[in-house]
Write a protein that holds these residues in place. Structure first.
Motif, PDB file in Angstrom:
ATOM      1  N   LEU A 135      80.435  56.400 -16.651  1.00 45.59           N
ATOM      2  CA  LEU A 135      81.386  56.531 -15.536  1.00 45.59           C
ATOM      3  C   LEU A 135      81.294  57.928 -14.926  1.00 45.59           C
ATOM      4  CD1 LEU A 135      84.524  54.635 -16.928  1.00 45.59           C
ATOM      5  CD2 LEU A 135      82.920  53.868 -15.188  1.00 45.59           C
ATOM      6  N   TYR A 136      81.136  58.945 -15.783  1.00 43.16           N
ATOM      7  CA  TYR A 136      81.030  60.299 -15.246  1.00 43.16           C
ATOM      8  C   TYR A 136      79.754  60.466 -14.424  1.00 43.16           C
ATOM      9  CZ  TYR A 136      85.105  62.315 -17.489  1.00 43.16           C
ATOM     10  OH  TYR A 136      86.401  62.607 -17.844  1.00 43.16           O
ATOM     11  N   ALA A 137      78.669  59.855 -14.891  1.00 47.64           N
ATOM     12  CA  ALA A 137      77.414  59.946 -14.121  1.00 47.64           C
ATOM     13  C   ALA A 137      77.621  59.305 -12.745  1.00 47.64           C
ATOM     14  CB  ALA A 137      76.300  59.252 -14.885  1.00 47.64           C
ATOM     15  N   LEU A 138      78.366  58.188 -12.736  1.00 49.78           N
ATOM     16  CA  LEU A 138      78.641  57.505 -11.460  1.00 49.78           C
ATOM     17  C   LEU A 138      79.551  58.362 -10.576  1.00 49.78           C
ATOM     18  CD1 LEU A 138      78.239  54.911  -9.835  1.00 49.78           C
ATOM     19  CD2 LEU A 138      80.209  53.923 -11.023  1.00 49.78           C
ATOM     20  N   VAL A 139      80.523  59.031 -11.213  1.00 46.38           N
ATOM     21  CA  VAL A 139      81.430  59.916 -10.454  1.00 46.38           C
ATOM     22  C   VAL A 139      80.613  60.989  -9.734  1.00 46.38           C
ATOM     23  CG1 VAL A 139      83.150  61.762 -10.723  1.00 46.38           C
ATOM     24  CG2 VAL A 139      83.492  59.575 -11.861  1.00 46.38           C
ATOM     25  N   PHE A 140      79.712  61.641 -10.472  1.00 52.68           N
ATOM     26  CA  PHE A 140      78.941  62.728  -9.859  1.00 52.68           C
ATOM     27  C   PHE A 140      77.975  62.183  -8.811  1.00 52.68           C
ATOM     28  CE2 PHE A 140      79.749  64.881 -14.112  1.00 52.68           C
ATOM     29  CZ  PHE A 140      80.767  65.676 -13.602  1.00 52.68           C
ATOM     30  N   ALA A 141      77.380  61.014  -9.095  1.00 58.72           N
ATOM     31  CA  ALA A 141      76.406  60.455  -8.145  1.00 58.72           C
ATOM     32  C   ALA A 141      77.083  60.100  -6.822  1.00 58.72           C
ATOM     33  CB  ALA A 141      75.760  59.216  -8.760  1.00 58.72           C
ATOM     34  N   THR A 142      78.336  59.607  -6.904  1.00 60.80           N
ATOM     35  CA  THR A 142      79.007  59.206  -5.652  1.00 60.80           C
ATOM     36  C   THR A 142      79.718  60.390  -4.997  1.00 60.80           C
ATOM     37  OG1 THR A 142      80.886  58.538  -7.009  1.00 60.80           O
ATOM     38  CG2 THR A 142      79.372  56.802  -6.305  1.00 60.80           C
ATOM     39  N   ARG A 143      79.981  61.431  -5.762  1.00 64.57           N
ATOM     40  CA  ARG A 143      80.687  62.562  -5.151  1.00 64.57           C
ATOM     41  C   ARG A 143      79.724  63.565  -4.515  1.00 64.57           C
ATOM     42  NH1 ARG A 143      85.214  65.513  -8.521  1.00 64.57           N
ATOM     43  NH2 ARG A 143      85.857  63.342  -8.576  1.00 64.57           N
ATOM     44  N   TYR A 144      78.532  63.678  -5.085  1.00 66.35           N
ATOM     45  CA  TYR A 144      77.610  64.723  -4.612  1.00 66.35           C
ATOM     46  C   TYR A 144      76.550  64.149  -3.682  1.00 66.35           C
ATOM     47  CZ  TYR A 144      79.866  67.377  -8.371  1.00 66.35           C
ATOM     48  OH  TYR A 144      80.796  67.997  -9.180  1.00 66.35           O
ATOM     49  N   LEU A 145      76.935  63.120  -2.915  1.00 59.08           N
ATOM     50  CA  LEU A 145      75.954  62.544  -1.983  1.00 59.08           C
ATOM     51  C   LEU A 145      75.553  63.584  -0.943  1.00 59.08           C
ATOM     52  CD1 LEU A 145      77.642  59.070  -1.327  1.00 59.08           C
ATOM     53  CD2 LEU A 145      75.651  59.545  -2.760  1.00 59.08           C
ATOM     54  N   ASP A 146      76.457  64.543  -0.711  1.00 58.32           N
ATOM     55  CA  ASP A 146      76.194  65.509   0.373  1.00 58.32           C
ATOM     56  C   ASP A 146      75.438  66.728  -0.136  1.00 58.32           C
ATOM     57  OD1 ASP A 146      79.463  67.197   0.279  1.00 58.32           O
ATOM     58  OD2 ASP A 146      78.021  66.576  -1.275  1.00 58.32           O
ATOM     59  N   ILE A 147      74.894  66.624  -1.366  1.00 54.70           N
ATOM     60  CA  ILE A 147      74.292  67.834  -1.955  1.00 54.70           C
ATOM     61  C   ILE A 147      73.148  68.354  -1.083  1.00 54.70           C
ATOM     62  CG2 ILE A 147      72.746  66.476  -3.424  1.00 54.70           C
ATOM     63  CD1 ILE A 147      73.131  68.699  -5.564  1.00 54.70           C
ATOM     64  N   PHE A 148      72.419  67.461  -0.406  1.00 54.71           N
ATOM     65  CA  PHE A 148      71.283  67.948   0.393  1.00 54.71           C
ATOM     66  C   PHE A 148      71.630  68.037   1.881  1.00 54.71           C
ATOM     67  CE2 PHE A 148      68.742  68.213  -3.189  1.00 54.71           C
ATOM     68  CZ  PHE A 148      68.799  67.048  -3.941  1.00 54.71           C
ATOM     69  N   THR A 149      72.778  67.473   2.261  1.00 51.44           N
ATOM     70  CA  THR A 149      73.084  67.508   3.711  1.00 51.44           C
ATOM     71  C   THR A 149      74.050  68.640   4.052  1.00 51.44           C
ATOM     72  OG1 THR A 149      74.876  65.977   3.282  1.00 51.44           O
ATOM     73  CG2 THR A 149      72.767  65.013   3.949  1.00 51.44           C
ATOM     74  N   ASP A 150      75.063  68.850   3.189  1.00 49.96           N
ATOM     75  CA  ASP A 150      76.033  69.920   3.506  1.00 49.96           C
ATOM     76  C   ASP A 150      75.889  71.059   2.506  1.00 49.96           C
ATOM     77  OD1 ASP A 150      76.734  67.892   5.096  1.00 49.96           O
ATOM     78  OD2 ASP A 150      78.627  67.426   4.113  1.00 49.96           O
ATOM     79  N   TYR A 151      75.229  72.127   2.928  1.00 49.58           N
ATOM     80  CA  TYR A 151      75.096  73.279   2.027  1.00 49.58           C
ATOM     81  C   TYR A 151      76.376  74.098   2.114  1.00 49.58           C
ATOM     82  CZ  TYR A 151      73.469  77.607  -0.063  1.00 49.58           C
ATOM     83  OH  TYR A 151      73.342  78.715  -0.875  1.00 49.58           O
ATOM     84  N   ILE A 152      77.070  74.267   0.984  1.00 55.15           N
ATOM     85  CA  ILE A 152      78.323  75.036   1.011  1.00 55.15           C
ATOM     86  C   ILE A 152      78.080  76.424   0.446  1.00 55.15           C
ATOM     87  CG2 ILE A 152      80.642  75.162  -0.008  1.00 55.15           C
ATOM     88  CD1 ILE A 152      80.561  71.997   0.119  1.00 55.15           C
ATOM     89  N   SER A 153      77.487  76.494  -0.738  1.00 57.84           N
ATOM     90  CA  SER A 153      77.136  77.798  -1.323  1.00 57.84           C
ATOM     91  C   SER A 153      76.131  77.549  -2.442  1.00 57.84           C
ATOM     92  CB  SER A 153      78.387  78.472  -1.907  1.00 57.84           C
ATOM     93  OG  SER A 153      78.786  77.738  -3.066  1.00 57.84           O
TER      94      SER A 153
END
Lengths: 10, 215
Positions: free
Chosen positions: B39-57
Protein backbone atom coordinates in the motif's frame (compact mmCIF):
# COMPACT_ATOMS: atom_id res chain seq x y z
CA UNK A 1 1.28 29.97 -5.86
CA UNK A 2 3.24 26.77 -5.51
CA UNK A 3 4.10 27.19 -1.86
CA UNK A 4 0.47 27.88 -0.97
CA UNK A 5 -0.43 24.30 -1.80
CA UNK A 6 0.61 21.14 -0.02
CA UNK A 7 2.08 19.84 -3.27
CA UNK A 8 5.49 21.03 -2.12
CA UNK A 9 5.19 18.53 0.71
CA UNK A 10 6.18 14.89 0.49
CA UNK B 1 10.20 24.47 4.79
CA UNK B 2 9.81 24.56 8.56
CA UNK B 3 11.37 22.58 11.35
CA UNK B 4 8.24 20.46 11.89
CA UNK B 5 8.13 19.38 8.26
CA UNK B 6 11.88 18.74 8.09
CA UNK B 7 11.69 16.69 11.29
CA UNK B 8 8.67 14.87 9.88
CA UNK B 9 10.44 14.04 6.63
CA UNK B 10 13.56 12.89 8.47
CA UNK B 11 11.48 10.71 10.80
CA UNK B 12 9.69 9.24 7.80
CA UNK B 13 12.99 8.66 6.00
CA UNK B 14 14.41 7.05 9.12
CA UNK B 15 11.40 4.73 9.47
CA UNK B 16 11.86 3.27 5.98
CA UNK B 17 15.62 3.00 6.46
CA UNK B 18 15.12 1.17 9.78
CA UNK B 19 12.83 -1.26 7.99
CA UNK B 20 15.19 -1.75 5.02
CA UNK B 21 18.12 -2.21 7.40
CA UNK B 22 16.22 -4.81 9.42
CA UNK B 23 15.21 -6.80 6.34
CA UNK B 24 18.63 -6.47 4.70
CA UNK B 25 20.78 -7.37 7.71
CA UNK B 26 18.84 -10.14 9.43
CA UNK B 27 17.33 -11.30 6.10
CA UNK B 28 13.96 -11.58 7.76
CA UNK B 29 10.63 -9.80 7.47
CA UNK B 30 9.01 -11.49 10.47
CA UNK B 31 6.26 -9.32 11.87
CA UNK B 32 6.16 -7.10 8.79
CA UNK B 33 2.96 -6.88 6.77
CA UNK B 34 3.62 -7.14 3.03
CA UNK B 35 0.15 -5.65 2.42
CA UNK B 36 1.07 -2.45 4.25
CA UNK B 37 4.31 -2.23 2.30
CA UNK B 38 2.47 -2.69 -0.99
CA UNK B 39 0.00 0.00 0.00
CA UNK B 40 2.85 2.38 0.79
CA UNK B 41 4.47 1.67 -2.58
CA UNK B 42 1.12 2.49 -4.20
CA UNK B 43 0.82 5.67 -2.10
CA UNK B 44 4.20 6.92 -3.32
CA UNK B 45 3.59 5.83 -6.92
CA UNK B 46 0.31 7.76 -7.09
CA UNK B 47 1.53 10.77 -5.14
CA UNK B 48 4.82 11.37 -6.94
CA UNK B 49 3.45 11.30 -10.48
CA UNK B 50 4.70 14.86 -10.85
CA UNK B 51 8.29 13.96 -9.95
CA UNK B 52 9.49 14.61 -13.51
CA UNK B 53 7.02 17.33 -14.50
CA UNK B 54 7.01 19.71 -11.52
CA UNK B 55 10.47 20.39 -10.15
CA UNK B 56 10.06 21.90 -6.68
CA UNK B 57 13.52 21.52 -5.13
CA UNK B 58 16.47 19.16 -5.12
CA UNK B 59 15.47 18.07 -1.63
CA UNK B 60 11.93 17.31 -2.76
CA UNK B 61 13.06 15.30 -5.77
CA UNK B 62 15.72 13.36 -3.83
CA UNK B 63 13.30 12.45 -1.04
CA UNK B 64 10.68 11.31 -3.56
CA UNK B 65 13.23 9.06 -5.25
CA UNK B 66 14.33 7.64 -1.89
CA UNK B 67 10.77 6.93 -0.79
CA UNK B 68 9.88 5.34 -4.13
CA UNK B 69 13.08 3.30 -4.22
CA UNK B 70 12.87 2.12 -0.60
CA UNK B 71 9.18 1.20 -0.64
CA UNK B 72 9.44 -0.79 -3.87
CA UNK B 73 12.63 -2.52 -2.76
CA UNK B 74 11.00 -3.53 0.54
CA UNK B 75 8.13 -5.07 -1.44
CA UNK B 76 10.65 -6.78 -3.73
CA UNK B 77 12.59 -8.17 -0.73
CA UNK B 78 9.49 -9.67 0.87
CA UNK B 79 8.09 -11.01 -2.40
CA UNK B 80 11.16 -12.12 -4.30
CA UNK B 81 14.22 -12.45 -2.08
CA UNK B 82 14.82 -16.18 -1.67
CA UNK B 83 15.69 -15.95 2.06
CA UNK B 84 13.51 -13.05 3.23
CA UNK B 85 10.33 -14.37 1.61
CA UNK B 86 10.52 -17.53 3.73
CA UNK B 87 9.98 -15.46 6.87
CA UNK B 88 6.89 -13.78 5.49
CA UNK B 89 3.86 -14.85 7.51
CA UNK B 90 1.32 -15.24 4.66
CA UNK B 91 -1.34 -16.93 6.80
CA UNK B 92 -1.38 -14.12 9.37
CA UNK B 93 -1.10 -11.20 6.96
CA UNK B 94 -4.62 -11.66 5.64
CA UNK B 95 -6.03 -8.12 5.75
CA UNK B 96 -7.99 -7.69 2.50
CA UNK B 97 -6.22 -4.49 1.50
CA UNK B 98 -8.21 -4.32 -1.73
CA UNK B 99 -11.08 -3.30 0.53
CA UNK B 100 -9.02 -0.25 1.41
CA UNK B 101 -8.05 0.69 -2.13
CA UNK B 102 -11.52 0.80 -3.67
CA UNK B 103 -13.14 3.13 -1.09
CA UNK B 104 -10.11 5.43 -1.35
CA UNK B 105 -10.49 5.61 -5.13
CA UNK B 106 -14.22 6.36 -4.82
CA UNK B 107 -13.65 8.94 -2.10
CA UNK B 108 -10.89 10.58 -4.17
CA UNK B 109 -13.27 10.81 -7.13
CA UNK B 110 -15.94 12.38 -4.92
CA UNK B 111 -13.90 14.62 -2.64
CA UNK B 112 -10.94 16.37 -4.22
CA UNK B 113 -9.64 19.88 -4.78
CA UNK B 114 -9.66 19.66 -8.58
CA UNK B 115 -11.13 16.98 -10.82
CA UNK B 116 -8.02 16.20 -12.85
CA UNK B 117 -6.22 12.86 -13.15
CA UNK B 118 -3.15 14.08 -11.28
CA UNK B 119 -5.17 15.72 -8.51
CA UNK B 120 -7.48 12.72 -8.06
CA UNK B 121 -4.48 10.36 -7.93
CA UNK B 122 -2.78 12.67 -5.43
CA UNK B 123 -5.93 12.77 -3.28
CA UNK B 124 -6.24 8.98 -3.55
CA UNK B 125 -2.67 8.66 -2.24
CA UNK B 126 -3.57 10.84 0.76
CA UNK B 127 -6.60 8.73 1.66
CA UNK B 128 -4.69 5.49 1.10
CA UNK B 129 -1.78 6.60 3.24
CA UNK B 130 -4.16 7.29 6.10
CA UNK B 131 -5.28 3.64 6.20
CA UNK B 132 -2.18 1.88 4.84
CA UNK B 133 -0.93 0.98 8.32
CA UNK B 134 -4.06 -1.07 9.13
CA UNK B 135 -2.81 -4.44 7.80
CA UNK B 136 0.37 -3.96 9.82
CA UNK B 137 -1.52 -3.13 13.03
CA UNK B 138 -3.85 -6.10 12.50
CA UNK B 139 -0.84 -8.36 11.95
CA UNK B 140 0.72 -7.11 15.19
CA UNK B 141 -2.50 -7.80 17.10
CA UNK B 142 -2.50 -11.34 15.69
CA UNK B 143 1.13 -12.24 16.17
CA UNK B 144 1.24 -10.29 19.45
CA UNK B 145 5.01 -10.36 19.39
CA UNK B 146 6.58 -7.09 18.41
CA UNK B 147 10.31 -7.16 17.93
CA UNK B 148 11.68 -3.76 18.79
CA UNK B 149 12.71 -2.90 15.22
CA UNK B 150 9.12 -3.33 14.05
CA UNK B 151 7.93 -1.37 17.06
CA UNK B 152 10.38 1.43 16.25
CA UNK B 153 9.30 1.36 12.62
CA UNK B 154 5.64 1.90 13.50
CA UNK B 155 6.47 4.47 16.15
CA UNK B 156 8.53 6.50 13.66
CA UNK B 157 5.77 6.26 11.05
CA UNK B 158 3.26 7.65 13.53
CA UNK B 159 5.68 10.33 14.71
CA UNK B 160 6.24 11.54 11.13
CA UNK B 161 2.53 12.19 10.59
CA UNK B 162 2.19 13.84 14.00
CA UNK B 163 5.03 16.21 13.08
CA UNK B 164 3.28 16.95 9.79
CA UNK B 165 0.20 18.05 11.73
CA UNK B 166 2.38 20.55 13.60
CA UNK B 167 3.74 21.63 10.19
CA UNK B 168 0.20 22.29 8.90
CA UNK B 169 -0.67 24.28 12.01
CA UNK B 170 2.52 26.31 11.61
CA UNK B 171 1.86 26.95 7.91
CA UNK B 172 -1.76 27.86 8.60
CA UNK B 173 -0.61 30.65 10.92
CA UNK B 174 2.34 31.81 8.83
CA UNK B 175 1.04 31.59 5.24
CA UNK B 176 -2.19 33.21 4.17
CA UNK B 177 -4.65 31.11 2.12
CA UNK B 178 -2.98 27.95 3.37
CA UNK B 179 -6.14 25.92 3.96
CA UNK B 180 -6.22 22.27 2.84
CA UNK B 181 -8.97 20.36 4.62
CA UNK B 182 -8.44 17.17 2.63
CA UNK B 183 -4.77 16.96 3.59
CA UNK B 184 -5.45 17.91 7.18
CA UNK B 185 -8.35 15.54 7.83
CA UNK B 186 -6.71 12.50 6.20
CA UNK B 187 -3.47 13.29 8.06
CA UNK B 188 -5.39 13.54 11.33
CA UNK B 189 -7.23 10.25 10.74
CA UNK B 190 -3.90 8.59 9.99
CA UNK B 191 -2.34 9.87 13.19
CA UNK B 192 -5.34 8.82 15.27
CA UNK B 193 -4.96 5.25 13.98
CA UNK B 194 -1.55 5.19 15.65
CA UNK B 195 -2.85 6.63 18.91
CA UNK B 196 -3.54 3.31 20.64
CA UNK B 197 -0.25 1.87 19.38
CA UNK B 198 1.55 4.90 20.83
CA UNK B 199 -0.24 4.34 24.13
CA UNK B 200 0.97 0.73 24.44
CA UNK B 201 4.41 1.57 23.02
CA UNK B 202 4.90 4.31 25.57
CA UNK B 203 3.73 2.16 28.48
CA UNK B 204 5.94 -0.77 27.51
CA UNK B 205 8.86 1.63 27.20
CA UNK B 206 8.06 3.26 30.58
CA UNK B 207 7.67 -0.05 32.42
CA UNK B 208 10.60 -1.39 30.43
CA UNK B 209 8.70 -4.50 29.47
CA UNK B 210 8.11 -6.25 26.17
CA UNK B 211 5.55 -4.45 24.03
CA UNK B 212 2.30 -6.43 24.07
CA UNK B 213 -0.84 -5.26 22.29
CA UNK B 214 -4.14 -6.43 23.83
CA UNK B 215 -5.88 -9.18 21.85
Amino acid sequence: AQDQSTKDEL
Amino acid sequence: MNIFRLAGDMTHLFSVLVLLLKIHTIKSCAGISLKTQELYALVFATRYLDIFTDYISLYNTCMKLIFLGSSFSIVWYIRRHKIVRRSYDKEQDTFRHHFLILPCIILALLINEKFTVKEVMWTFSLYLEAVAILPQLVLLQRTRNIDNLTGQYIFLLGAYRSLYILNWIYRYFTEQHYVHWITWISGLVQTLLYADFFYYYFHSWKNNEKLQLPA
